[in-house]
Motif scaffolding. Sequence first.
Motif, PDB file in Angstrom:
ATOM      1  N   GLU A 143       0.821  -1.214   0.000  1.00  0.00           N
ATOM      2  CA  GLU A 143       0.000   0.000   0.000  1.00  0.00           C
ATOM      3  C   GLU A 143       0.853   1.261   0.000  1.00  0.00           C
ATOM      4  OE1 GLU A 143      -3.312   0.593   2.492  1.00  0.00           O
ATOM      5  OE2 GLU A 143      -4.179  -1.400   2.137  1.00  0.00           O
ATOM      6  N   LEU A 144       1.939   1.241   0.772  1.00  0.00           N
ATOM      7  CA  LEU A 144       2.768   2.436   0.892  1.00  0.00           C
ATOM      8  C   LEU A 144       3.760   2.579  -0.256  1.00  0.00           C
ATOM      9  CD1 LEU A 144       3.451   2.327   4.728  1.00  0.00           C
ATOM     10  CD2 LEU A 144       2.333   4.196   3.505  1.00  0.00           C
ATOM     11  N   GLY A 145       4.133   1.475  -0.860  1.00  0.00           N
ATOM     12  CA  GLY A 145       5.075   1.531  -1.958  1.00  0.00           C
ATOM     13  C   GLY A 145       6.518   1.709  -1.538  1.00  0.00           C
ATOM     14  N   VAL A 146       6.814   1.508  -0.269  1.00  0.00           N
ATOM     15  CA  VAL A 146       8.181   1.623   0.240  1.00  0.00           C
ATOM     16  C   VAL A 146       8.415   0.510   1.258  1.00  0.00           C
ATOM     17  CG1 VAL A 146       8.335   4.121  -0.102  1.00  0.00           C
ATOM     18  CG2 VAL A 146       7.467   3.223   2.084  1.00  0.00           C
ATOM     19  N   PRO A 147       9.670   0.147   1.517  1.00  0.00           N
ATOM     20  CA  PRO A 147       9.939  -0.861   2.551  1.00  0.00           C
ATOM     21  C   PRO A 147       9.501  -0.375   3.931  1.00  0.00           C
ATOM     22  CG  PRO A 147      11.839  -0.560   1.132  1.00  0.00           C
ATOM     23  CD  PRO A 147      10.894   0.549   0.801  1.00  0.00           C
ATOM     24  N   CYS A 148       8.971  -1.289   4.730  1.00  0.00           N
ATOM     25  CA  CYS A 148       8.551  -0.981   6.105  1.00  0.00           C
ATOM     26  C   CYS A 148       9.384  -1.836   7.050  1.00  0.00           C
ATOM     27  CB  CYS A 148       7.066  -1.260   6.299  1.00  0.00           C
ATOM     28  SG  CYS A 148       5.980  -0.249   5.288  1.00  0.00           S
ATOM     29  N   THR A 149      10.310  -1.214   7.736  1.00  0.00           N
ATOM     30  CA  THR A 149      11.186  -1.949   8.653  1.00  0.00           C
ATOM     31  C   THR A 149      11.055  -1.465  10.089  1.00  0.00           C
ATOM     32  OG1 THR A 149      13.014  -0.419   8.212  1.00  0.00           O
ATOM     33  CG2 THR A 149      12.854  -2.392   6.818  1.00  0.00           C
ATOM     34  N   ARG A 150      10.179  -0.473  10.333  1.00  0.00           N
ATOM     35  CA  ARG A 150      10.006   0.070  11.679  1.00  0.00           C
ATOM     36  C   ARG A 150       8.554  -0.131  12.107  1.00  0.00           C
ATOM     37  NH1 ARG A 150      12.897   5.859  12.063  1.00  0.00           N
ATOM     38  NH2 ARG A 150      11.322   6.512  10.549  1.00  0.00           N
ATOM     39  N   VAL A 151       8.369  -0.665  13.303  1.00  0.00           N
ATOM     40  CA  VAL A 151       7.023  -1.018  13.740  1.00  0.00           C
ATOM     41  C   VAL A 151       6.819  -0.660  15.206  1.00  0.00           C
ATOM     42  CG1 VAL A 151       7.707  -3.390  14.336  1.00  0.00           C
ATOM     43  CG2 VAL A 151       5.303  -2.883  13.835  1.00  0.00           C
ATOM     44  N   VAL A 152       5.615  -0.196  15.510  1.00  0.00           N
ATOM     45  CA  VAL A 152       5.129  -0.074  16.882  1.00  0.00           C
ATOM     46  C   VAL A 152       4.078  -1.159  17.057  1.00  0.00           C
ATOM     47  CG1 VAL A 152       3.961   1.355  18.589  1.00  0.00           C
ATOM     48  CG2 VAL A 152       5.553   2.399  16.967  1.00  0.00           C
ATOM     49  N   SER A 153       4.310  -2.047  17.976  1.00  0.00           N
ATOM     50  CA  SER A 153       3.420  -3.188  18.169  1.00  0.00           C
ATOM     51  C   SER A 153       2.655  -3.044  19.471  1.00  0.00           C
ATOM     52  CB  SER A 153       4.230  -4.488  18.192  1.00  0.00           C
ATOM     53  OG  SER A 153       3.407  -5.577  18.582  1.00  0.00           O
ATOM     54  N   GLY A 154       1.365  -3.312  19.398  1.00  0.00           N
ATOM     55  CA  GLY A 154       0.610  -3.414  20.635  1.00  0.00           C
ATOM     56  C   GLY A 154       1.032  -4.654  21.407  1.00  0.00           C
ATOM     57  N   ARG A 155       0.908  -4.574  22.714  1.00  0.00           N
ATOM     58  CA  ARG A 155       1.174  -5.735  23.560  1.00  0.00           C
ATOM     59  C   ARG A 155       0.225  -5.686  24.750  1.00  0.00           C
ATOM     60  NH1 ARG A 155       5.393  -6.319  27.942  1.00  0.00           N
ATOM     61  NH2 ARG A 155       3.419  -6.943  28.903  1.00  0.00           N
ATOM     62  N   PRO A 156      -0.172  -6.846  25.271  1.00  0.00           N
ATOM     63  CA  PRO A 156      -1.043  -6.835  26.446  1.00  0.00           C
ATOM     64  C   PRO A 156      -0.346  -6.167  27.624  1.00  0.00           C
ATOM     65  CG  PRO A 156      -0.874  -9.031  25.477  1.00  0.00           C
ATOM     66  CD  PRO A 156       0.179  -8.205  24.835  1.00  0.00           C
ATOM     67  N   VAL A 157      -1.135  -5.612  28.529  1.00  0.00           N
ATOM     68  CA  VAL A 157      -0.553  -5.090  29.768  1.00  0.00           C
ATOM     69  C   VAL A 157       0.176  -6.216  30.484  1.00  0.00           C
ATOM     70  CG1 VAL A 157      -1.065  -4.068  32.008  1.00  0.00           C
ATOM     71  CG2 VAL A 157      -2.301  -3.298  29.978  1.00  0.00           C
ATOM     72  N   VAL A 158      -0.433  -7.382  30.517  1.00  0.00           N
ATOM     73  CA  VAL A 158       0.237  -8.589  31.017  1.00  0.00           C
ATOM     74  C   VAL A 158      -0.049  -9.721  30.040  1.00  0.00           C
ATOM     75  CG1 VAL A 158       0.230  -7.988  33.468  1.00  0.00           C
ATOM     76  CG2 VAL A 158      -1.745  -9.144  32.500  1.00  0.00           C
ATOM     77  N   PHE A 159       0.947 -10.551  29.805  1.00  0.00           N
ATOM     78  CA  PHE A 159       0.770 -11.702  28.923  1.00  0.00           C
ATOM     79  C   PHE A 159       0.176 -12.885  29.681  1.00  0.00           C
ATOM     80  CE2 PHE A 159       4.018  -9.340  26.598  1.00  0.00           C
ATOM     81  CZ  PHE A 159       3.641  -9.512  25.280  1.00  0.00           C
ATOM     82  N   HIS A 160       0.705 -13.133  30.867  1.00  0.00           N
ATOM     83  CA  HIS A 160       0.299 -14.309  31.632  1.00  0.00           C
ATOM     84  C   HIS A 160      -0.222 -13.962  33.019  1.00  0.00           C
ATOM     85  CE1 HIS A 160       1.944 -17.075  28.625  1.00  0.00           C
ATOM     86  NE2 HIS A 160       2.994 -16.290  28.557  1.00  0.00           N
ATOM     87  N   GLY A 161       0.201 -12.861  33.570  1.00  0.00           N
ATOM     88  CA  GLY A 161      -0.236 -12.464  34.904  1.00  0.00           C
ATOM     89  C   GLY A 161       0.820 -11.616  35.584  1.00  0.00           C
ATOM     90  N   GLN A 162       0.379 -10.743  36.466  1.00  0.00           N
ATOM     91  CA  GLN A 162       1.325  -9.901  37.172  1.00  0.00           C
ATOM     92  C   GLN A 162       2.273 -10.756  38.001  1.00  0.00           C
ATOM     93  OE1 GLN A 162      -0.901  -7.005  39.396  1.00  0.00           O
ATOM     94  NE2 GLN A 162      -1.331  -5.764  37.587  1.00  0.00           N
ATOM     95  N   ASN A 163       3.556 -10.368  37.964  1.00  0.00           N
ATOM     96  CA  ASN A 163       4.619 -11.066  38.701  1.00  0.00           C
ATOM     97  C   ASN A 163       4.867 -12.483  38.179  1.00  0.00           C
ATOM     98  OD1 ASN A 163       4.868  -8.825  40.493  1.00  0.00           O
ATOM     99  ND2 ASN A 163       3.116  -9.605  41.663  1.00  0.00           N
TER     100      ASN A 163
END
Length: 255
Positions: free
Chosen positions: A114-134
């Motif tokens: 869509e952009l017509g240029v290479p995309c090598t930089r990304v901001v990725s969402g991530r869960p506040v916690v993946f498995h649980g606090q601590n």
Amino acid sequence: MAPFRPWIGIDFGTSNSAVAYVVSDVPRLVHFDAKAQTLPTTFFFDFETRESLIGEPANRALLDGLEGRFMRALKRVLGTTLMHEKRQILNERLTFVEIIGSFLRKLKERAEAELGVPCTRVVSGRPVVFHGQNDPREEQAEADLRACYDAAGFTEVRFCPEPAAAASYPDRATRSLCAASGSNPCAGRTHLAGSDHFTLRQLAEIRRCCAGSCSVNLSIRGHVRLWHILSGGLDRDCHRIVICRPFQTIGRQYR
């Protein structure tokens, strides 16, 4: 002149994923076909054709009863020892880092188209916690996700907690809150992100409207001040909605 090197945003979701970029300060979602702006986070490895299918083709292969191996919800494997174990996938032995990396590479390639240029930089969402606090797997989970982006061909990777990403669009947040609650944005609850709690950004409009009447916890996460209303989430949904209501009509007894 330095080459144009855009940042793209990726929401690598448990069920569906999406990609976005910004043009003239306007965020735009990548289209995966004429209608879809999300891609199912699913894989199907066809035993007969030896093809690897991703997204809707993978779902169709499963529903059509083709012989193969179906995978979904791989986000939940992040941080576990399974991520780096090699397993036989068609003609190769691959780790989940490589498998998820191939999915992220597809998102990258669609953005590049869509952009017509290479995309090598990304901001990725991530869960506040993946498995649980601590949970000791937390740090490893983010490291695994970073490794997946590396495998996809990204050279710069940053992470943003999903509720903070949703709350960083204040106009949308304010409209959603007002629509949900009438005149007082804090009188109702609005689910702004796919997390296990409701998150509202601390906006000047909300502060003026609430005047200290909102009984929620205020905390700092990165550069965004968030109000956390710790209500809802998967456990509550399963307990109060999934089991208690619909399942009663098909024979599931609730006590």
